[in-house]
Design a protein around this motif. Structure first.
Motif, PDB file in Angstrom:
ATOM      1  N   PHE A 100       0.842  -1.200  -0.102  1.00 55.87           N
ATOM      2  CA  PHE A 100      -0.096   0.115  -0.147  1.00 55.87           C
ATOM      3  C   PHE A 100       1.057   1.304  -0.198  1.00 55.87           C
ATOM      4  O   PHE A 100       0.539   2.201  -0.878  1.00 55.87           O
ATOM      5  CB  PHE A 100      -0.862  -0.064   1.250  1.00 55.87           C
ATOM      6  CG  PHE A 100      -2.013   1.126   1.280  1.00 55.87           C
ATOM      7  CD1 PHE A 100      -2.838   1.138   0.344  1.00 55.87           C
ATOM      8  CD2 PHE A 100      -2.174   1.542   2.428  1.00 55.87           C
ATOM      9  CE1 PHE A 100      -3.773   2.261   0.278  1.00 55.87           C
ATOM     10  CE2 PHE A 100      -3.207   2.500   2.582  1.00 55.87           C
ATOM     11  CZ  PHE A 100      -3.822   2.909   1.320  1.00 55.87           C
ATOM     12  N   GLY A 101       1.877   1.121   1.032  1.00 54.94           N
ATOM     13  CA  GLY A 101       2.892   2.107   0.812  1.00 54.94           C
ATOM     14  C   GLY A 101       3.620   2.560  -0.605  1.00 54.94           C
ATOM     15  O   GLY A 101       3.840   3.598  -0.904  1.00 54.94           O
ATOM     16  N   LEU A 104       1.286   4.171  -2.887  1.00 49.26           N
ATOM     17  CA  LEU A 104       1.228   5.748  -2.548  1.00 49.26           C
ATOM     18  C   LEU A 104       2.591   6.352  -3.148  1.00 49.26           C
ATOM     19  O   LEU A 104       2.376   7.559  -3.783  1.00 49.26           O
ATOM     20  CB  LEU A 104       1.256   6.217  -1.060  1.00 49.26           C
ATOM     21  CG  LEU A 104      -0.146   5.580  -0.386  1.00 49.26           C
ATOM     22  CD1 LEU A 104      -0.007   5.531   1.080  1.00 49.26           C
ATOM     23  CD2 LEU A 104      -1.205   6.452  -0.949  1.00 49.26           C
ATOM     24  N   VAL A 105       3.587   5.811  -2.841  1.00 50.48           N
ATOM     25  CA  VAL A 105       4.772   6.425  -3.371  1.00 50.48           C
ATOM     26  C   VAL A 105       4.764   6.368  -5.165  1.00 50.48           C
ATOM     27  O   VAL A 105       5.069   7.845  -5.605  1.00 50.48           O
ATOM     28  CB  VAL A 105       6.001   5.608  -2.987  1.00 50.48           C
ATOM     29  CG1 VAL A 105       7.145   6.230  -3.912  1.00 50.48           C
ATOM     30  CG2 VAL A 105       6.344   5.556  -1.597  1.00 50.48           C
ATOM     31  N   GLY A 108       2.518   9.231  -5.704  1.00 49.54           N
ATOM     32  CA  GLY A 108       2.912  10.748  -5.470  1.00 49.54           C
ATOM     33  C   GLY A 108       3.868  11.086  -6.392  1.00 49.54           C
ATOM     34  O   GLY A 108       4.017  12.278  -7.134  1.00 49.54           O
TER      35      GLY A 108
ATOM     36  N   LEU B  63      -8.158  -0.736   5.001  1.00 48.26           N
ATOM     37  CA  LEU B  63      -7.851   0.088   4.435  1.00 48.26           C
ATOM     38  C   LEU B  63      -8.488   1.220   3.778  1.00 48.26           C
ATOM     39  O   LEU B  63      -8.758   2.003   3.103  1.00 48.26           O
ATOM     40  CB  LEU B  63      -7.074  -0.469   2.870  1.00 48.26           C
ATOM     41  CG  LEU B  63      -5.648  -1.299   3.290  1.00 48.26           C
ATOM     42  CD1 LEU B  63      -5.029  -1.638   1.613  1.00 48.26           C
ATOM     43  CD2 LEU B  63      -4.699  -0.363   4.383  1.00 48.26           C
ATOM     44  N   ILE B 242      -9.737   8.505   0.214  1.00 50.12           N
ATOM     45  CA  ILE B 242      -9.010   7.298   0.484  1.00 50.12           C
ATOM     46  C   ILE B 242      -7.536   8.033   1.099  1.00 50.12           C
ATOM     47  O   ILE B 242      -7.078   7.273   2.030  1.00 50.12           O
ATOM     48  CB  ILE B 242      -8.438   6.461  -0.708  1.00 50.12           C
ATOM     49  CG1 ILE B 242      -8.061   5.232  -0.144  1.00 50.12           C
ATOM     50  CG2 ILE B 242      -7.552   7.481  -1.418  1.00 50.12           C
ATOM     51  CD1 ILE B 242      -8.234   3.950  -0.921  1.00 50.12           C
ATOM     52  N   VAL B 246      -5.300   6.617   4.579  1.00 49.38           N
ATOM     53  CA  VAL B 246      -3.830   6.364   4.611  1.00 49.38           C
ATOM     54  C   VAL B 246      -3.618   7.141   5.949  1.00 49.38           C
ATOM     55  O   VAL B 246      -2.748   6.405   6.526  1.00 49.38           O
ATOM     56  CB  VAL B 246      -3.371   7.105   3.463  1.00 49.38           C
ATOM     57  CG1 VAL B 246      -1.870   7.189   3.674  1.00 49.38           C
ATOM     58  CG2 VAL B 246      -3.812   6.415   2.320  1.00 49.38           C
ATOM     59  N   VAL B 249      -4.322   4.686   8.849  1.00 47.92           N
ATOM     60  CA  VAL B 249      -3.362   3.460   8.806  1.00 47.92           C
ATOM     61  C   VAL B 249      -1.911   3.830   9.390  1.00 47.92           C
ATOM     62  O   VAL B 249      -1.285   3.165  10.320  1.00 47.92           O
ATOM     63  CB  VAL B 249      -3.426   2.682   7.638  1.00 47.92           C
ATOM     64  CG1 VAL B 249      -2.238   1.685   7.576  1.00 47.92           C
ATOM     65  CG2 VAL B 249      -4.829   2.137   7.324  1.00 47.92           C
ATOM     66  N   VAL B 288       0.904  13.146  -0.795  1.00 46.51           N
ATOM     67  CA  VAL B 288       0.766  11.429  -0.920  1.00 46.51           C
ATOM     68  C   VAL B 288       2.295  10.923  -0.936  1.00 46.51           C
ATOM     69  O   VAL B 288       2.500   9.891  -0.452  1.00 46.51           O
ATOM     70  CB  VAL B 288       0.169  11.259  -2.499  1.00 46.51           C
ATOM     71  CG1 VAL B 288       0.107   9.914  -2.586  1.00 46.51           C
ATOM     72  CG2 VAL B 288      -1.310  11.798  -2.279  1.00 46.51           C
ATOM     73  N   GLY B 292       3.411   8.127   1.605  1.00 45.79           N
ATOM     74  CA  GLY B 292       3.624   6.663   1.255  1.00 45.79           C
ATOM     75  C   GLY B 292       5.103   6.409   1.735  1.00 45.79           C
ATOM     76  O   GLY B 292       5.408   5.327   2.255  1.00 45.79           O
ATOM     77  N   LEU B 295       5.115   5.388   5.316  1.00 51.39           N
ATOM     78  CA  LEU B 295       4.464   4.136   5.438  1.00 51.39           C
ATOM     79  C   LEU B 295       5.587   3.025   5.069  1.00 51.39           C
ATOM     80  O   LEU B 295       5.803   2.101   6.120  1.00 51.39           O
ATOM     81  CB  LEU B 295       3.220   4.011   4.512  1.00 51.39           C
ATOM     82  CG  LEU B 295       2.460   2.853   4.818  1.00 51.39           C
ATOM     83  CD1 LEU B 295       1.978   2.727   6.177  1.00 51.39           C
ATOM     84  CD2 LEU B 295       1.135   2.877   3.913  1.00 51.39           C
TER      85      LEU B 295
END
Lengths: 292, 602
Positions: A100-101, A104-105, A108, B63, B242, B246, B249, B288, B292, B295
């Motif tokens: 999931f991370g 996102l990367v 982004g 999620l 969403i 994020v 989480v 974002v 990310g 995370l």
């Protein structure tokens, strides 16, 4: 009637393309027990790259998969070896959070590099169709379908006819036994992840022609692909094919007889009903858990 | 000030921080900006702390949890729009909507183990957005809903919202703390660690998971109602974003998933980072990417989260000594009373307790159990022996419900059980241990023993697990197996033999009438084995029936009567031990030609 057949034909074409996109996800889950949430982001990444390539060189977007698939194979391999393999042996939920991370990367980076707007590759045949009697088959859909079937066929042959494929299947069935007969777990896992990513390479190139996309579209896509995999049964390749066809048909039939906005919901509804009757999915096998 | 010392340090710190937060608007009233940042941090903390119940305690990652905030917002806004009531007063109804949706979809997806749940949570969030966009009549579609401005004087700024969110946050944390104290909470952690095992000790995993999902949604939904009023405007894209999920989480993970205060601490940090990224980092785009990267970094380098990592470091520097409390007194006469507590007082009447008739189980082409019959008499210690792969463990799994039978019937205490869920069989008085111990390794020994549920009543489920009757009983049972001094140790730190004894104590918590022991002697050293057989005999005296699978033949012949011999999936011989050890069929199938009866006492 013709309208119905038209919807069916379109549903099958789209289903084939969905099947290709979902095959990578289910392959990665089957071998690694990892739900790759980043698979949708892979698709959008490739679609964006294909779009750029098409704009810059005029290369046909679907043909571009000859380039994108190997690139994604490499990216998948590197990601697995240097990032994802670090959390092996931890709880399965960690892999969900990690991928999931990664999604996102990717989102982004795409946001910053390409900007947050809709794109779509529009080659010359974009608005042309093949005519079969009363039925119109858009050329882009047909080409995409053919590419998807070819790649799926190739994937099937690799998995069943080559030593590598047998190693992957062996690892998916019993990693420790596979390791005992000389199949390196990490190498095989990396290979499976790379193959799964490569299928997103082809899928993403096809996507760039068929659907408008922007960086955050990956949520829609991962949600659709995960739906297919859950419907078919996690980790089952025939299940993914079947789930993809159901999604394709649900979408085109709802769009024909209802409205496009609700088509995704109809598909989720189908999933709910299937899960009510068969919690493990259509093709999901419940294996014995005692003989670990 | 003495009583302050008795409060655990973390609660003391939390209390002081809360006091400061309560005083902040009074001390510094004319600062709308920091107040706004804080109340958004409270809102995130409410969500992260709630998320922690299903995804931290029970280990099922969601999620799409920000969906509940949107549901709550829309519920309050729609009611306010149609009835003219202030959204603030109907905010709790937002919580009710969230709970209803969680129960409806949870009951569909949470019946299975594994990954379907995480997937559906994303799908649900996106579906909610689609519904809100397209159901014009109810939601005003993509135009969204505009609400009235707050009714209080502008002089109060957002201070009422500040306190509303703070109160909700305190309630959420108290709720989460209460859950963690109950047997329900212990059961959730059991599910996270080993769901199959949890089911075998009476935890109704399906109901537990659905309730946890519902519990994790209520305060978010209620906060959503308040949030709608705070924003005075909501639309589908904002309400079901969403990115909200994020943040949830990330907060919980960064602070420490599964801990009480971790998600709150994480939410404060993430809120500040998020605010800083918005002010200095430009637009949503870079946010974002930053989130990310954080995370990924947290998963790779700080998987346990800040708070648990700090706590572990603290414990390493300040080790707690193991308290040696009992030892004498273990295996005392108290045993009988402790074990029999929940059993009927009727004396043991002879007759069959468990009857297996014509049971079969196939795995593909392999017939593991083939039309097997087996009877266990009440009050006996019955043995089941046989070569590896003869189907003994599979038969165990069929009896306890870890696997469904293909055909045949199983009767326990006169009741057909072959179709019942594993936990229901546990509630009826059927307990088991596993061939390789399956304790919950990250829980303490005491938590392991408190976890089992002897019945399916809500009262039992929400009984206190940390103190009170259940915990006292668990301590007594640990005393029975002589391990009370390890009560606060992590179960994974015990030796293998000790783990076997803890697993026995765990099963006793069910007050079972029949205990199935799968290779109790495997990997246990001789002195511990002596203790184990002693405990088994003692319990048997107290009226507990045993069915034992064991390869240690001298032990079996010494302890058990009668002995059943299994080969190729069914029973080939039964009888008292003396008869079995001379039976030519058994010698041929299992013991082998070189087995001599006198070896039994070697």
């Amino acid at each position: 009637m013709a309208q119905f057949v038209q919807a069916l034909a379109l549903g099958v074409l789209i289903g084939g393309i969905y099947a290709l996109m979902a095959s990578g996800l289910t392959l990665i889950f089957g071998v690694l027990r990892i739900v790759n949430i980043a698979q949708g982001a892979f698709l959008i990444l490739v679609a964006t790259f294909t779009w750029w390539l098409w704009r810059a060189t005029g290369l046909d977007p679907i043909l571009a998969s000859v380039i994108t698939a190997p690139l994604m194979f490499g990216l998948g391999w590197v990601l697995y070896r240097f990032v994802i393999s670090r959390i092996r042996g931890q709880a399965a939920s960690m892999s969900v959070l990690l991928t999931f991370g990664l999604a996102l990367v990717i989102e982004g980076v795409l946001n910053i590099v390409t900007g947050n707007r809709f794109r779509s590759a529009t080659p010359a045949y974009f608005e042309e169709s093949f005519r079969l009697g009363d039925i119109l088959l858009p050329k882009a859909q047909v080409y995409g379908f053919l590419a998807a079937v070819a790649v799926l066929g190739g994937l099937y042959l690799v998995l069943t006819r080559t030593w590598t494929g047998r190693a992957i299947r062996a690892t998916s069935q019993n990693p420790s036994a596979a390791a005992l007969v000389g199949i390196g777990a990490t190498a095989t896992a990396a290979l499976a992840f790379a193959l799964g990513s490569a299928s997103a390479g082809v899928g993403g190139s096809i996507l760039s022609v068929l659907y408008p996309f922007f960086p955050a579209s990956h949520y829609d896509w991962i949600s659709r692909l995960l739906g297919i995999v859950v419907l078919g049964g996690m980790g089952s390749l025939p299940g993914a094919l079947c789930g993809a066809l159901i999604l394709g048909l649900a979408e085109t039939l709802t769009a024909t007889y209802g409205s496009l906005q609700w088509s995704t919901l109809v598909f989720y509804l189908v999933i709910m009903v299937v899960l009510l009757v068969r919690p493990q999915g259509l093709f999901g096998a419940r294996l014995r858990e005692d003989a670990a | 000030m003495n009583f302050l010392r008795r409060i655990p340090r973390q609660h003391l710190i939390a209390g002081i921080v809360l006091l400061l937060l309560v005083l902040y608007p009074v001390v510094n009233p004319w600062q709308p900006y920091p107040q706004g940042v804080m109340l958004i941090a409270f809102l995130l903390a409410i969500q992260a702390s709630s998320w922690n119940i299903i995804s931290g305690y029970a280990g099922y990652i969601s999620l799409g949890h920000s969906m509940f905030l949107g549901l709550g917002s829309y519920t309050a806004a729609i009611i306010a729009l149609h009835t003219g009531v202030n959204p603030l007063w109907v905010a709790p109804l937002g919580g009710v909507t969230a709970v209803v949706i969680a129960i409806v979809f949870g009951s569909v997806v949470l019946r299975t183990r594994g990954h379907a749940f995480v997937i559906i949570t994303i799908a649900l969030l996106l579906s909610a957005q689609i519904v809100a966009t397209n159901w014009d009549g109810l939601t005003n579609g993509s135009d969204g809903i505009t609400l009235e401005l707050p009714f209080w004087s502008a002089d109060f700024q957002n201070i009422p919202f500040y306190y509303a969110f703070l109160i909700l946050l305190v309630l959420t944390v108290l709720f989460s703390a209460w859950i963690a104290r109950t047997k329900f909470g212990t059961g959730l952690i059991a599910i996270r660690e080993d769901e199959g095992k949890a089911a075998s000790i009476g935890v109704n995993t399906t109901v537990f998971k659905i309730l946890a999902y519902a519990a994790s949604s209520f305060f978010i939904g209620a906060a959503g109602g308040v949030y709608a009023y705070y924003q005075t405007f909501l639309n589908p894209v904002g309400a079901f974003a969403i990115l909200g999920s994020v943040l949830i989480v990330l907060s919980a993970l960064l602070g420490g998933r599964g801990s009480l205060y971790g998600p709150v601490i994480g939410a404060f940090i993430v809120s500040l980072v998020n605010e800083a990224a918005t002010v200095y980092g430009g637009s949503t785009q870079s946010r974002v990417l930053i989130l990310g990267l954080i995370l990924v970094a947290v998963v790779l380098f700080l998987p346990a989260g800040l708070l648990p990592t700090l706590q572990a470091a603290w414990r390493k520097r300040h080790p707690v000594e193991t308290k040696y409390t009992d030892q004498t007194g273990a295996l005392s006469h108290q045993t009988v009373a402790v074990v029999r507590e929940r059993l009927p007082d009727a004396p043991v009447t002879p007759g069959p307790l468990l009857e297996v008739r014509g049971v079969s189980k196939r795995f593909g082409g392999l017939v593991a159990v083939d039309n097997a019959d087996l009877t266990v008499e009440r009050g006996s210690i019955t043995a089941l022996i046989g070569p590896n792969g003869s189907g003994k463990t599979t038969l165990f799994n069929l009896i306890t419900g870890n696997m469904p039978v293909d055909s045949g019937t199983i009767t326990f205490n006169g009741k057909r059980i072959e179709k019942l869920a594993p936990w229901t069989r546990g509630h009826l008085g059927l307990g088991r241990t596993f061939q390789v111990t399956r304790l919950f390794k990250d829980m303490t020994v005491l938590q392991n023993v408190v976890a089992p549920l002897p019945d399916g009543r809500l009262r039992t489920m929400f009984a206190d697990a940390v103190s009170g009757h259940e915990a006292a009983r668990a301590r007594d049972l640990l005393g029975v197996v002589g391990l009370a001094r390890f009560a606060d140790q992590r179960a994974g730190e015990l030796s293998y033999g000790q783990q076997k004894l803890v697993e026995l104590a765990q099963v006793l918590m069910l007050s079972p009438e029949l205990i199935l022991l799968d290779e109790p002697a495997g990997g246990v050293n001789p002195s511990l084995l002596g203790r184990l057989t002693g405990v088994i005999r003692e319990l048997n005296q107290a009226g507990v029936t045993f069915l034992v699978v064991e390869h240690n033949i001298p032990l079996v012949l010494d302890l058990c009567d009668p002995v059943h011999v299994f080969a190729r999936g069914s029973c080939i011989a039964s009888g008292p031990p003396q008869q079995i050890r001379e039976d030519p069929v058994v010698l041929d199938a299992y013991l082998g030609d070189d087995w001599r009866p006198q070896d039994a006492h070697a």
